[in-house]
Every structure is written in structure tokens, then in C-alpha cells.
Motif scaffolding. Structure first.
Motif, PDB file in Angstrom:
ATOM      1  N   THR A   1     -34.568  14.098  -3.224  1.00 29.33           N
ATOM      2  CA  THR A   1     -35.348  14.122  -4.457  1.00 29.33           C
ATOM      3  C   THR A   1     -34.454  13.611  -5.614  1.00 29.33           C
ATOM      4  N   ARG A   2     -33.125  13.971  -5.696  1.00 30.52           N
ATOM      5  CA  ARG A   2     -32.089  13.510  -6.602  1.00 30.52           C
ATOM      6  C   ARG A   2     -32.161  11.997  -6.403  1.00 30.52           C
ATOM      7  N   THR A   3     -32.060  11.266  -5.739  1.00 29.66           N
ATOM      8  CA  THR A   3     -31.996   9.662  -5.712  1.00 29.66           C
ATOM      9  C   THR A   3     -33.522   9.386  -6.167  1.00 29.66           C
ATOM     10  N   ILE A   4     -34.664   9.934  -5.665  1.00 29.50           N
ATOM     11  CA  ILE A   4     -35.857   9.595  -6.211  1.00 29.50           C
ATOM     12  C   ILE A   4     -36.188   9.738  -7.714  1.00 29.50           C
ATOM     13  N   ARG A   5     -35.596  10.616  -8.156  1.00 24.75           N
ATOM     14  CA  ARG A   5     -35.495  11.020  -9.770  1.00 24.75           C
ATOM     15  C   ARG A   5     -34.791   9.909 -10.674  1.00 24.75           C
ATOM     16  N   ASP A   6     -33.974   9.014  -9.784  1.00 28.61           N
ATOM     17  CA  ASP A   6     -33.116   8.261 -10.253  1.00 28.61           C
ATOM     18  C   ASP A   6     -33.917   7.127 -11.164  1.00 28.61           C
ATOM     19  N   TYR A   7     -33.680   7.025 -12.379  1.00 30.25           N
ATOM     20  CA  TYR A   7     -34.510   5.929 -12.894  1.00 30.25           C
ATOM     21  C   TYR A   7     -34.541   4.494 -12.386  1.00 30.25           C
ATOM     22  N   ARG A   8     -33.428   4.122 -11.564  1.00 29.31           N
ATOM     23  CA  ARG A   8     -33.399   2.951 -10.853  1.00 29.31           C
ATOM     24  C   ARG A   8     -34.141   2.762  -9.469  1.00 29.31           C
ATOM     25  N   PHE A   9     -34.599   3.912  -9.049  1.00 32.38           N
ATOM     26  CA  PHE A   9     -35.132   4.108  -7.611  1.00 32.38           C
ATOM     27  C   PHE A   9     -36.576   3.384  -7.465  1.00 32.38           C
TER      28      PHE A   9
ATOM     29  N   GLY B   1     -19.221   6.629  -5.575  1.00 35.22           N
ATOM     30  CA  GLY B   1     -18.815   7.489  -4.421  1.00 35.22           C
ATOM     31  C   GLY B   1     -20.027   8.454  -4.046  1.00 35.22           C
ATOM     32  N   ASP B   2     -20.978   8.172  -4.407  1.00 38.85           N
ATOM     33  CA  ASP B   2     -22.368   9.129  -3.697  1.00 38.85           C
ATOM     34  C   ASP B   2     -22.653   8.396  -2.531  1.00 38.85           C
ATOM     35  N   PHE B   3     -21.961   8.786  -1.233  1.00 40.69           N
ATOM     36  CA  PHE B   3     -22.280   8.371  -0.169  1.00 40.69           C
ATOM     37  C   PHE B   3     -23.563   9.167   0.476  1.00 40.69           C
ATOM     38  N   ASN B   4     -23.839  10.462   0.211  1.00 33.34           N
ATOM     39  CA  ASN B   4     -25.015  11.093   0.562  1.00 33.34           C
ATOM     40  C   ASN B   4     -26.168  10.543  -0.249  1.00 33.34           C
ATOM     41  N   GLY B   5     -25.988  10.207  -1.235  1.00 32.71           N
ATOM     42  CA  GLY B   5     -27.416   9.596  -1.925  1.00 32.71           C
ATOM     43  C   GLY B   5     -27.521   8.543  -1.694  1.00 32.71           C
TER      44      GLY B   5
ATOM     45  N   SER C   1     -24.007  17.770   1.795  1.00 33.54           N
ATOM     46  CA  SER C   1     -23.538  17.695   0.497  1.00 33.54           C
ATOM     47  C   SER C   1     -21.971  16.902   0.799  1.00 33.54           C
ATOM     48  N   ASP C   2     -21.308  16.436  -0.119  1.00 32.99           N
ATOM     49  CA  ASP C   2     -20.002  15.870   0.015  1.00 32.99           C
ATOM     50  C   ASP C   2     -18.887  16.796   0.708  1.00 32.99           C
ATOM     51  N   THR C   3     -19.542  18.111   0.549  1.00 34.18           N
ATOM     52  CA  THR C   3     -18.453  19.163   1.280  1.00 34.18           C
ATOM     53  C   THR C   3     -18.950  19.361   2.703  1.00 34.18           C
ATOM     54  N   GLY C   4     -20.264  18.621   3.094  1.00 35.82           N
ATOM     55  CA  GLY C   4     -20.538  18.961   4.437  1.00 35.82           C
ATOM     56  C   GLY C   4     -21.399  20.058   4.419  1.00 35.82           C
ATOM     57  N   ALA C   5     -21.812  20.803   3.525  1.00 36.05           N
ATOM     58  CA  ALA C   5     -22.697  21.798   3.454  1.00 36.05           C
ATOM     59  C   ALA C   5     -24.451  21.190   3.518  1.00 36.05           C
ATOM     60  N   PHE C   6     -25.313  21.954   4.440  1.00 39.16           N
ATOM     61  CA  PHE C   6     -26.601  21.593   4.565  1.00 39.16           C
ATOM     62  C   PHE C   6     -27.356  21.983   3.072  1.00 39.16           C
ATOM     63  N   VAL C   7     -27.883  20.625   2.677  1.00 41.84           N
ATOM     64  CA  VAL C   7     -28.620  20.942   1.297  1.00 41.84           C
ATOM     65  C   VAL C   7     -30.156  20.321   1.678  1.00 41.84           C
ATOM     66  N   GLY C   8     -30.671  20.026   2.836  1.00 41.26           N
ATOM     67  CA  GLY C   8     -32.039  19.788   3.218  1.00 41.26           C
ATOM     68  C   GLY C   8     -32.323  18.379   2.418  1.00 41.26           C
ATOM     69  N   ILE C   9     -33.694  18.447   1.619  1.00 39.79           N
ATOM     70  CA  ILE C   9     -34.069  17.215   0.838  1.00 39.79           C
ATOM     71  C   ILE C   9     -33.288  16.887  -0.572  1.00 39.79           C
ATOM     72  N   GLU C  10     -32.200  17.683  -0.758  1.00 38.05           N
ATOM     73  CA  GLU C  10     -31.819  17.579  -2.150  1.00 38.05           C
ATOM     74  C   GLU C  10     -31.244  16.200  -2.590  1.00 38.05           C
ATOM     75  N   ASN C  11     -30.922  15.515  -1.636  1.00 34.58           N
ATOM     76  CA  ASN C  11     -30.268  14.097  -1.919  1.00 34.58           C
ATOM     77  C   ASN C  11     -31.360  13.083  -2.099  1.00 34.58           C
TER      78      ASN C  11
END
Length: 282
Positions: A44-52, A248-252, A32-42
Motif C-alpha cells: 500500500t505504501r509503494t502504491i501511494r508513491d506518486y511515481r508508482f 535503502g527501502d529494500f522492503n518497498g 519491515s526493515d526490522t523483520g517484523a511482519f507488516v502484511g500488505i503495508e509495503n
């Protein structure tokens, strides 16, 4: 040993500008933007983006058209030139290579001029195709083909030279023997020369596919020239750019870039296995 010495100067650049950025992108993609491990969350979040999905569909269609034209026209022109070797061939090789001297942005600007029916020297052809205005030339349904045409115009010449060089490695004795056996020019080209440059064709497809998935300059400039008619997330690379520098979504953005890396690696692996690119001849 000689091969190692040959590639050694390149290895530091590969490490600094290739491997390390890829590892950093992978780190961002799973945190995440705080450096915490989030696995595949980024992911799945970008895949659900309507522009992806539309962005990847655009790139897939563009890449398919571009690779198809490269395989058919580049290989065909190289075989034709090699079959008519001489001074004329040298002149044609030079002419084919000229567009490749233009940088990507310059080539797009040239084609923006060529696609405007009001100023293009090919305005009659544009009107025949149904384009009476610039906005009609860059209609969304035409964009993959327009970008493939621009990419082919700028990149085909260099690949023709590469394919011609590959054809020159074929021993002339083989061609002479085939002609003695009664093979005509078409048979020699398709049955003898084409199989012998198969690895070079695979090499062209791998690099061109990797380049195609990184499409950015062309749609970005067309977006600005059309005053936003073409969306600024038309390609997957544009989507990653907007996620990083607008939101500012560098993780995505890193997750999208890793998606592109994985697609490129899978495609390269399939091509290598099907063509035996690195297989040594016994």
C-alpha cells in the motif's frame, strides 16, 4: 522419464536463481526493515508513491506496443519466409538474427546514435517526424514507442527463427492437400499454418511479456544520456532499483518486484488458458 532427465540440469539453477530469490523478495515485501511482519503495508505504501502509477503505465504502454508488433510482424515475416523457402530465405533468416547478437546495452547505444538528428544517417526521417534535436527524439510521449522499437529490433530476429522452425514442423502433406483443394498462399498461411503455430505464438507472448515488464537498461541509459531529462523512475524496475539502492527501502523495492511477478503470472495464466498451451493433442 526422458523429459525429467532433460530438465534436471536446469532445476538447480531455477531453484537458486529463480525460486529462492522470489521467496526472499516475498519475505521482504511482508516485513519491515526490522523483520517484523507488516502484511500488505509495503504494498500500500509503494502504491501511494506518486511515481508508482506512471511507472506502471509507461511499462504497460511499452509492452502493448512491443507485443503488438511482435505478433503482427514476427508471425507475418515468418509466414512470408516459410512460403518462399529457399536459399534467399536462409539469407534473410541470418540477417534478421544479427541484431539479436547485440547485448541490450549495446543496442541502446546504437539507437541513441540513430535518434540524434545531428549525426544519424536517418536524420531526414527524424526531421520529417518533427525531431530536430535529440531531446525531441526522446520526448516523454515518444519513449514507449522508442523502447518498443529498440526491443523489437533486438528480439524479433530470434523469434522469427523460432516461428520458422515451428512452421517447419507442419507436415507438408497438409499444405499440399490444401493447395489441391484450391487454397492460395494467403489462405494456406491464415487458415492452415497460423492455427497450427498458435501455441508457439502464445509461448512468444508469455516470454516477451515477462521480459517487457522487466524494462530497465533502456530507460536507465537514456536517462544518463539525456542528463536526467528522462526520469530515473520511468519504469517499474527503475522505481524498485531507486527504492532499494538510493533510499535503502529494500522492503518497498521487494513489494514492487512482487507486483511485477503477480502481473506476469496472471498474464501467463490467462494466455495459457485461452490458447491451451499445455493441452496435449488427442
Amino acid at each position: 522419464m526422458q523429459g525429467l532427465l532433460f530438465v534436471l540440469p536446469y532445476l538447480p539453477f531455477l531453484l537458486v536463481f529463480g525460486i529462492l530469490p522470489m521467496l526472499y523478495a516475498l519475505y521482504l515485501a511482508v516485513t519491515s526493515d526490522t523483520g517484523a511482519f507488516v502484511g500488505i503495508e509495503n504494498f500500500t505504501r509503494t502504491i501511494r508513491d506518486y511515481r508508482f502509477v506512471p511507472a506502471f503505465e509507461h511499462v504497460l504502454l511499452y509492452t502493448t506496443v512491443w507485443l503488438g508488433s511482435l505478433i503482427v510482424l514476427v508471425v507475418g515475416l515468418a509466414l512470408l519466409l516459410h512460403g518462399r523457402a529457399g536459399k534467399v530465405t536462409s539469407a534473410f533468416r541470418f540477417l534478421f538474427y544479427i541484431p539479436g547478437a547485440l547485448a541490450g546495452a549495446s543496442a541502446v547505444l546504437v539507437w541513441l546514435f540513430m535518434l540524434d538528428p545531428s549525426v544519424s544517417p536517418g536524420s531526414s526521417l527524424l526531421r520529417l517526424s518533427g525531431s530536430h534535436l535529440f531531446v525531441e527524439s526522446i520526448a516523454p510521449g515518444r519513449l514507449p514507442f522508442v523502447f518498443a522499437m529498440i526491443a523489437f529490433w533486438t528480439g524479433a530476429g530470434g523469434w522469427i527463427v523460432v516461428m520458422y522452425g515451428a512452421l517447419n514442423t507442419i507436415p507438408p502433406e497438409l499444405e499440399e492437400a490444401a493447395r489441391i483443394d484450391g487454397a492460395g498462399p494467403v489462405t494456406v498461411a491464415l487458415r492452415l499454418k497460423l492455427p497450427l503455430i498458435r501455441k508457439w505464438i502464445a509461448y512468444m507472448v508469455i516470454l516477451s511479456f515477462a521480459t517487457g515488464t522487466q524494462l530497465f537498461i533502456e530507460p536507465q541509459l537514456v536517462n544518463e544520456a539525456s542528463l536526467g531529462l528522462v526520469p530515473d523512475t520511468w519504469s517499474s524496475n527503475q522505481l524498485a532499483y531507486q527504492l532499494a539502492f538510493r533510499y535503502g527501502d529494500f522492503n518497498g523495492a521487494a513489494a514492487v518486484s512482487i507486483d511485477l511477478i503477480v502481473i506476469g503470472l496472471i498474464a501467463a495464466l490467462l494466455i495459457v488458458r485461452r490458447t491451451g498451451l499445455f493441452r496435449t493433442e488427442e
